[in-house]
Structures are given as structure tokens and as C-alpha cells.
Design a protein around this motif. Structure first.
Motif, PDB file in Angstrom:
ATOM      1  N   ALA A 134      30.955  -4.071 -31.143  1.00  0.00           N
ATOM      2  CA  ALA A 134      31.200  -2.914 -30.291  1.00  0.00           C
ATOM      3  C   ALA A 134      32.693  -2.598 -30.288  1.00  0.00           C
ATOM      4  O   ALA A 134      33.533  -3.495 -30.249  1.00  0.00           O
ATOM      5  N   LEU A 135      33.002  -1.320 -30.351  1.00  0.00           N
ATOM      6  CA  LEU A 135      34.392  -0.864 -30.384  1.00  0.00           C
ATOM      7  C   LEU A 135      34.747  -0.270 -29.025  1.00  0.00           C
ATOM      8  O   LEU A 135      34.182   0.749 -28.621  1.00  0.00           O
ATOM      9  N   ALA A 136      35.649  -0.938 -28.301  1.00  0.00           N
ATOM     10  CA  ALA A 136      36.057  -0.435 -26.991  1.00  0.00           C
ATOM     11  C   ALA A 136      36.844   0.858 -27.155  1.00  0.00           C
ATOM     12  O   ALA A 136      37.787   0.919 -27.939  1.00  0.00           O
ATOM     13  N   ILE A 137      36.437   1.895 -26.426  1.00  0.00           N
ATOM     14  CA  ILE A 137      37.143   3.170 -26.519  1.00  0.00           C
ATOM     15  C   ILE A 137      38.297   3.206 -25.524  1.00  0.00           C
ATOM     16  O   ILE A 137      38.332   2.443 -24.540  1.00  0.00           O
ATOM     17  N   LYS A 138      39.266   4.086 -25.772  1.00  0.00           N
ATOM     18  CA  LYS A 138      40.420   4.262 -24.909  1.00  0.00           C
ATOM     19  C   LYS A 138      40.631   5.750 -24.652  1.00  0.00           C
ATOM     20  O   LYS A 138      40.262   6.575 -25.491  1.00  0.00           O
ATOM     21  N   ILE A 139      41.240   6.057 -23.514  1.00  0.00           N
ATOM     22  CA  ILE A 139      41.628   7.443 -23.260  1.00  0.00           C
ATOM     23  C   ILE A 139      42.540   7.896 -24.400  1.00  0.00           C
ATOM     24  O   ILE A 139      43.484   7.205 -24.784  1.00  0.00           O
TER      25      ILE A 139
END
Length: 267
Positions: free
Chosen positions: A191-196
Motif C-alpha cells: 500500500a502506498l500512503a498518500i500525502k497532501i
């Protein structure tokens, strides 16, 4: 799983645009977007069909419809990467069966790329040469892997990336959904953690053949998602529009986006 924390508060600005281009008589691309009960969670899909006028349209439409339906059904599994893989295999089976029972559809298939964002983490899968990019901090990175003969030659050290860009066989696809009983599908390994500030682009080859990665990054970072889609498609058409052009832009933002025009498909 990637243990990096996703932001607790974020919103997604999503734009979609599919255009027939300037030289084709019909649009064999298909795009789709499904939002789930938690509006931050969604699935977006791009397919580029092949197999003649009718076959390509049927294959791409079927692939998008099946993946949207099946991924929604499999959400309860909790393993979202596996759910995406299963959805792709279901689409492959459906298209292959149609091609075997309908003579005019024999041999049809489609590329397929999908991005799911669930609870702040991104998951993706692809088969063929439709692409997924991630743009962040001014850099545009291709997350998907092209399944073409030329891309295989580059990975094997037989061809330079520069030589591959204009190789006459650069779109000789080695994997496609629906052309055989079973097909291997690439998917994210974690899983790829998203960022603002993260931006994602899904597109068919009608876009990236004519628009550079730097141009893609600049446009999607500077513009709202739907405006970015329109600008990218317009730019590809200005440079010849020799193929169907399909674009989905996803931007992770810190406040609700201002919705403009509805997503567009022109056939």
C-alpha cells in the motif's frame, strides 16, 4: 503494508476526459470512476480496446464495467491489492468468453490500468501499455510497467530508453486483458500512503505519445483536476491527435475541491 501514515484529513479532486482524437472514427477507449460510501475512497480505471471497430469498444467497456463492479464486491475482503487483482482476472474471463462466443468479437482485448484509494492508501494494477503516473514535488514517476515488446527490450538491456521512444514496434503489446484464457497482471506490492499534494494520472497511449512527462507534471500540479484533463487532451490534439486520448487526474488536497464541469467523454 507500508506503515507510513496517511493524512487524517484530505479530499480528492478527480477529473476525467476521453476524446476520440483527430484521426480515428470511433473511441475505443473507456474510462470510469466509482466513489464508495466514504467519499474519500474511490476507484478509477482506463482501458484502451483493440480488435477492430466493434471489438475494441466492447472489450474496453466490458473491462471497466467488470472491474468497477467486482472491486466494489470485493471491498469486504480487506486485502485491496488482491481485490484489484481478482477484479482484473474477472474482466479477463468475461472478455475472453465473449470473444469465443461472438464471431465478430473474436480476438478482441484491451489494456487496463486502475488506481484505488482506500483509507488514505493507494493500490494499483495494470496490463498492457496504458499508464499510471504519480507526480509529487515537481517529479513525475511512472508507477505502472508497460507490457510491450520494446519495453521488455529496454528492461533486458537490449535497447536504450531514448531509442525506445520512436521505435516502430513500441506499441507491440505483450499483455492484454481478454486475449487468452488467463493473463498475468502487475499490481502494487504494498500500500502506498498518500500525502497532501500528491497527484496521479491514468492515461492511454494517445496522451503520452504526444505529451512529455514534464508537461504532464506541470499541468496537473498547476490546474484543478478537470481543467488539467482538458488541457492535456487539447495539447495532444494540437500535436496531431492520431489516437484516442483518455485521461484521469486525481489530486490529493486539503480542502474540498470546487467542482466545475462534469466529466466528459466525446465519441
Amino acid at each position: 503494508m507500508n506503515l507510513n501514515r496517511a493524512p487524517e484529513v484530505y479530499f480528492s479532486d478527480i477529473g476525467l476526459f476521453s476524446d476520440v482524437g483527430l484521426e480515428r472514427s470511433n473511441n475505443q477507449d473507456n474510462i470510469g470512476c466509482v466513489r464508495f460510501s466514504d467519499k474519500r475512497n474511490f476507484l478509477v480505471v482506463v482501458a484502451d480496446g483493440m480488435g477492430g471497430h466493434q471489438g475494441g469498444e466492447v472489450a474496453s467497456h466490458t473491462a471497466v464495467a467488470v472491474v468497477q463492479q467486482k472491486f466494489s464486491d470485493y471491498l469486504g475482503m480487506g486485502d485491496y491489492a488482491h481485490a484489484l487483482q481478482k477484479s482484473f482476472h474477472e474482466a479477463n474471463t468475461r472478455i475472453y468468453q465473449l470473444s469465443q462466443t461472438t464471431p465478430e468479437l473474436k480476438g478482441m482485448g484491451t489494456t487496463l490500468v486502475a488506481l484505488a484509494l482506500i483509507d488514505g492508501f493507494a493500490y494499483y494494477a495494470n496490463a498492457g501499455d496504458s499508464r499510471l503516473y504519480k507526480c509529487s514535488k515537481g517529479e513525475c514517476t511512472q508507477l505502472s510497467q508497460d507490457h510491450t515488446m520494446v519495453a521488455d527490450m529496454v528492461r533486458g538491456g537490449l535497447l536504450t530508453p531514448e531509442a525506445a521512444e520512436n521505435h516502430p514496434d513500441r506499441h507491440w503489446i505483450t499483455r492484454a486483458i481478454g486475449t487468452k484464457v488467463d493473463e498475468k497482471v502487475d499490481s502494487s506490492t504494498e500500500a502506498l500512503a498518500i500525502k497532501i499534494g500528491d497527484c496521479f494520472l491514468l492515461c492511454s497511449d494517445g496522451l503520452y505519445d504526444l505529451v512529455t512527462d514534464n508537461e504532464i507534471s506541470q499541468i496537473i500540479v498547476e490546474c484543478p483536476a478537470q481543467d488539467a484533463c482538458k488541457q492535456l487532451v487539447d495539447l495532444a490534439n494540437e500535436r496531431g491527435g492520431h489516437d484516442n486520448i483518455s485521461v484521469i487526474v486525481v489530486k490529493i488536497v486539503d480542502k474540498p475541491p470546487v467542482l466545475k464541469e462534469a466529466p466528459v467523454t466525446r465519441v
